[in-house]
Design a protein around this motif. Structure first.
Motif, PDB file in Angstrom:
ATOM      1  N   LYS A 109      -0.327   5.958 -14.802  1.00  0.00           N
ATOM      2  CA  LYS A 109       0.204   5.583 -15.003  1.00  0.00           C
ATOM      3  C   LYS A 109       1.828   5.598 -13.992  1.00  0.00           C
ATOM      4  N   PHE A 110       2.394   7.451 -14.236  1.00  0.00           N
ATOM      5  CA  PHE A 110       3.463   7.844 -13.328  1.00  0.00           C
ATOM      6  C   PHE A 110       2.865   7.638 -12.186  1.00  0.00           C
ATOM      7  N   SER A 111       1.724   8.303 -11.916  1.00  0.00           N
ATOM      8  CA  SER A 111       0.936   8.425 -10.841  1.00  0.00           C
ATOM      9  C   SER A 111       0.626   7.096  -9.364  1.00  0.00           C
ATOM     10  N   HIS A 112       0.701   6.074 -10.225  1.00  0.00           N
ATOM     11  CA  HIS A 112       0.697   5.213  -9.386  1.00  0.00           C
ATOM     12  C   HIS A 112       1.877   4.443  -9.035  1.00  0.00           C
ATOM     13  N   ALA A 113       3.137   4.642 -10.185  1.00  0.00           N
ATOM     14  CA  ALA A 113       4.471   4.886  -9.494  1.00  0.00           C
ATOM     15  C   ALA A 113       4.732   5.217  -8.417  1.00  0.00           C
ATOM     16  N   LEU A 114       4.693   6.440  -8.475  1.00  0.00           N
ATOM     17  CA  LEU A 114       4.490   7.731  -7.272  1.00  0.00           C
ATOM     18  C   LEU A 114       4.209   7.248  -6.215  1.00  0.00           C
ATOM     19  N   THR A 115       3.114   6.641  -6.371  1.00  0.00           N
ATOM     20  CA  THR A 115       2.503   6.703  -4.973  1.00  0.00           C
ATOM     21  C   THR A 115       3.147   5.108  -4.274  1.00  0.00           C
ATOM     22  N   TRP A 116       4.112   3.720  -5.032  1.00  0.00           N
ATOM     23  CA  TRP A 116       4.794   3.005  -4.656  1.00  0.00           C
ATOM     24  C   TRP A 116       5.936   3.989  -3.752  1.00  0.00           C
ATOM     25  N   ALA A 117       6.597   4.801  -5.128  1.00  0.00           N
ATOM     26  CA  ALA A 117       8.206   5.469  -4.854  1.00  0.00           C
ATOM     27  C   ALA A 117       7.619   5.912  -3.075  1.00  0.00           C
ATOM     28  N   VAL A 118       7.162   6.720  -2.866  1.00  0.00           N
ATOM     29  CA  VAL A 118       6.398   6.972  -1.446  1.00  0.00           C
ATOM     30  C   VAL A 118       6.065   5.665  -1.004  1.00  0.00           C
ATOM     31  N   ILE A 119       5.757   4.562  -0.903  1.00  0.00           N
ATOM     32  CA  ILE A 119       5.586   3.822   0.110  1.00  0.00           C
ATOM     33  C   ILE A 119       7.416   2.782   0.327  1.00  0.00           C
ATOM     34  N   GLN A 120       7.810   3.150  -0.730  1.00  0.00           N
ATOM     35  CA  GLN A 120       9.099   2.389  -0.276  1.00  0.00           C
ATOM     36  C   GLN A 120      10.015   2.872   0.103  1.00  0.00           C
ATOM     37  N   ASN A 121      10.009   5.010   0.017  1.00  0.00           N
ATOM     38  CA  ASN A 121      10.539   5.959   0.364  1.00  0.00           C
ATOM     39  C   ASN A 121      10.326   5.330   2.411  1.00  0.00           C
ATOM     40  N   ARG A 122       8.723   5.713   2.551  1.00  0.00           N
ATOM     41  CA  ARG A 122       8.930   5.414   4.113  1.00  0.00           C
ATOM     42  C   ARG A 122       8.851   3.874   5.017  1.00  0.00           C
ATOM     43  N   PHE A 123       9.201   3.245   4.167  1.00  0.00           N
ATOM     44  CA  PHE A 123       9.258   1.565   4.941  1.00  0.00           C
ATOM     45  C   PHE A 123      10.804   1.341   4.697  1.00  0.00           C
ATOM     46  N   GLY A 124      10.980   2.240   4.126  1.00  0.00           N
ATOM     47  CA  GLY A 124      13.428   2.693   3.769  1.00  0.00           C
ATOM     48  C   GLY A 124      13.756   3.489   5.381  1.00  0.00           C
ATOM     49  N   TRP A 125      12.700   3.971   6.070  1.00  0.00           N
ATOM     50  CA  TRP A 125      12.699   5.093   7.004  1.00  0.00           C
ATOM     51  C   TRP A 125      13.329   3.580   8.226  1.00  0.00           C
ATOM     52  N   PHE A 126      13.131   2.214   7.643  1.00  0.00           N
ATOM     53  CA  PHE A 126      12.846   1.501   8.969  1.00  0.00           C
ATOM     54  C   PHE A 126      13.739   0.068   7.724  1.00  0.00           C
ATOM     55  N   GLY A 127      15.038   0.767   7.326  1.00  0.00           N
ATOM     56  CA  GLY A 127      15.554  -0.230   7.044  1.00  0.00           C
ATOM     57  C   GLY A 127      15.198  -1.627   5.789  1.00  0.00           C
ATOM     58  N   LEU A 128      13.840  -1.017   5.193  1.00  0.00           N
ATOM     59  CA  LEU A 128      13.193  -2.066   4.821  1.00  0.00           C
ATOM     60  C   LEU A 128      12.617  -2.160   3.886  1.00  0.00           C
ATOM     61  N   ASP A 129      13.212  -2.930   2.333  1.00  0.00           N
ATOM     62  CA  ASP A 129      13.540  -2.544   1.461  1.00  0.00           C
ATOM     63  C   ASP A 129      12.525  -3.442   0.529  1.00  0.00           C
ATOM     64  N   PHE A 130      11.367  -3.035  -0.694  1.00  0.00           N
ATOM     65  CA  PHE A 130      10.313  -4.172  -0.584  1.00  0.00           C
ATOM     66  C   PHE A 130      11.411  -5.195  -1.929  1.00  0.00           C
ATOM     67  N   ASN A 131      12.743  -4.740  -2.354  1.00  0.00           N
ATOM     68  CA  ASN A 131      12.865  -5.553  -3.936  1.00  0.00           C
ATOM     69  C   ASN A 131      13.534  -7.190  -2.665  1.00  0.00           C
ATOM     70  N   LYS A 132      14.007  -6.639  -1.719  1.00  0.00           N
ATOM     71  CA  LYS A 132      14.726  -7.688  -0.323  1.00  0.00           C
ATOM     72  C   LYS A 132      14.264  -7.943   0.392  1.00  0.00           C
ATOM     73  N   SER A 133      13.547  -7.194   1.423  1.00  0.00           N
ATOM     74  CA  SER A 133      13.135  -7.768   2.395  1.00  0.00           C
ATOM     75  C   SER A 133      11.792  -8.387   2.892  1.00  0.00           C
ATOM     76  N   LYS A 134      12.095  -9.934   3.441  1.00  0.00           N
ATOM     77  CA  LYS A 134      10.266 -10.321   4.031  1.00  0.00           C
ATOM     78  C   LYS A 134       9.855 -10.283   4.350  1.00  0.00           C
ATOM     79  N   GLN A 135       8.082  -9.787   4.081  1.00  0.00           N
ATOM     80  CA  GLN A 135       6.970  -9.961   4.738  1.00  0.00           C
ATOM     81  C   GLN A 135       6.252 -10.813   5.212  1.00  0.00           C
ATOM     82  N   ALA A 136       5.597 -10.564   6.148  1.00  0.00           N
ATOM     83  CA  ALA A 136       5.046 -11.407   6.689  1.00  0.00           C
ATOM     84  C   ALA A 136       3.791 -10.533   6.912  1.00  0.00           C
ATOM     85  N   ARG A 137       3.098 -10.961   6.005  1.00  0.00           N
ATOM     86  CA  ARG A 137       1.488 -10.300   5.475  1.00  0.00           C
ATOM     87  C   ARG A 137       0.128 -10.962   5.744  1.00  0.00           C
TER      88      ARG A 137
END
Length: 439
Positions: free
Chosen positions: A114-142
């Motif tokens: 479970k920690f490894s999987h949490a790290l996966t999401w931490a990395v994804i959130q970090n990379r999206f943050g490079w472009f001002g995108l926040d998983f908790n706030k930014s709305k995604q068209a998927r």
């Protein structure tokens, strides 16, 4: 409320701890980072040799001090019951479980602690943050697939709600479906688009036909992130033109992590914080940066299941400018099972055919999309969706170009269809070989 983070925490994935660990790793200087990587490589190998009977049996000649003695794992090694591959102390009840897409032809079920999987999401959130995108706030068209059974369908819809996402089906790419997509964009404040490359390209072509730029009807749109399928340079240009926002290229694998993410310098920056990426030749020798070879990856944190020197099945090149802390993936060439062996014995990446044909077949806007299949060593089928059937002149030009770039004597079959077959997840496999051979 940060619903996305909360949902991870409630499911036992310690995202706050993972973000803290990731931040500490990223703050190291270059020398500290080199030492960190070497230590984590030793730690994960040592852990699995001690606590994982499956890995211990697979790595009988491995020694921690000699990285070259560590065997290369393949997907076929992992095609046995998951319970036989888990480390001591882990079971199906206390790990994250998923399965690979099977696009490589070797699907299997895998696990992450479970920690490894949490790290996966931490990395994804970090990379999206490079472009001002926040998983908790930014709305995604998927633009993704979705299970068609009732339980799976509503489960994904609920996850989409938690993740501030609205999902568009990739199983219907008709103009009628895209008209409905456009209506949703006109009435929703989407911050970004994320999804399968081929579906997003088709939406961009639809907008081109309508002479519309998406961010003129959806001004909140900031970026488009494509994943899971090859992105061609002209398609990237098309998307950026018709969406009016930058296109960001993502490369990942569900069993591992986010592998590479396009940074603001238009470089595919490799995830060096939680993964160790190597390029190997056919004899498992490490190749210098700048050389083409097999992409082999070590997951540095997954204690539940070993992915150590794991051959992901892709071919690529690391840039000569890469450093330990900032590796750059110069080129992702394709999958090892996407290799076509021609009658002369010459090998060609399957996407070579796609590259050659694409520039000719789509120049007049008639063909919406197409795939290529190798039926025999000398026989290839081009399956396409179009308004009208390809002319004999166009077919002849394509045949000449393929023989010019590859070799003489190839038989090219053309087949027009109303819709292309996609995988159950909605992905489009651009090249497939049905010829059995050893590569």
């Amino acid at each position: 409320m940060n619903l996305f983070d909360l949902s991870l925490q409630l499911n036992g994935f310690p995202i706050k701890k993972a973000r803290a660990v990731l931040k500490a790793v990223q703050q190291q200087n270059d020398n500290e980072f080199k030492a960190y990587i070497e230590q984590e490589k030793r730690n994960i190998v040592s852990y699995h040799l001690k606590h994982n009977p499956f890995y211990k049996n697979l790595s009988k000649t491995a020694t921690i001090e000699d990285w070259n003695s560590i065997p290369v794992m393949t997907k076929s090694d992992l095609q046995q019951p998951l319970e036989q591959r888990l480390s001591n102390g882990f079971s199906k009840s206390n790990v994250y479980i998923n399965k690979t897409s099977g696009s490589s032809g070797d699907p299997f079920v895998f696990a992450k602690d479970k920690f490894s999987h949490a790290l996966t999401w931490a990395v994804i959130q970090n990379r999206f943050g490079w472009f001002g995108l926040d998983f908790n706030k930014s709305k995604q068209a998927r633009f993704y697939g979705i299970p068609l059974d009732k339980k799976g369908y509503y489960k994904e819809r609920f996850k989409d709600w938690l993740g501030h996402r609205y999902r568009f089906s990739v199983f219907d790419l008709s103009d009628g479906a895209f008209e409905n997509c456009l209506k949703k964009f006109k009435t929703s404040s989407f911050d970004y688009i994320n999804g399968y490359t081929s579906s997003i390209v088709q939406f961009a072509k639809f907008l081109e036909r309508k002479q519309l730029v998406l961010n003129t009807v959806c001004p909140s749109l900031k970026a488009c992130i494509v994943t899971s399928e090859m992105l061609f340079e002209d398609d990237k240009t098309l998307i950026e033109t018709q969406f009016g926002v930058p296109v960001i290229n993502e490369y990942g694998a569900s069993e591992l992590d986010l592998i590479a993410f396009e940074n603001k310098n238009n470089q595919w920056q490799v995830n060096s914080e939680t993964l160790f990426v190597e390029i190997l030749d056919e004899e498992n020798n490490i190749l210098p940066n700048g050389n083409e070879g097999r992409i082999v990856i070590t997951s540095l944190y997954n204690k539940a299941h070993p992915f150590i020197r794991y051959d992901i099945g892709d071919i690529g090149i690391l840039s000569k400018e890469s450093t330990a802390k900032t590796p750059i993936l110069k080129q992702l060439i394709g999958r090892t099972n996407d290799i076509a062996i021609l009658p002369s014995g010459k090998k060609a990446a399957g996407l070579t055919f796609y590259y050659i044909t694409k520039s000719i077949i789509e120049d007049d806007g008639n063909v919406k999309e197409f795939i290529i299949e190798q039926l025999q060593p000398d026989t290839f089928k081009v399956i396409y969706v179009s308004k009208t059937i390809l002319s004999a002149k166009k077919e002849a030009i394509i045949k000449v170009e393929m023989e010019t770039y590859l070799e003489k004597g190839l038989h090219i079959i053309f087949e027009r269809q109303d819709v292309l077959n996609r995988t159950k997840s909605g992905k489009l496999k651009q090249f497939s070989s049905f010829v059995k051979h050893n590569t």
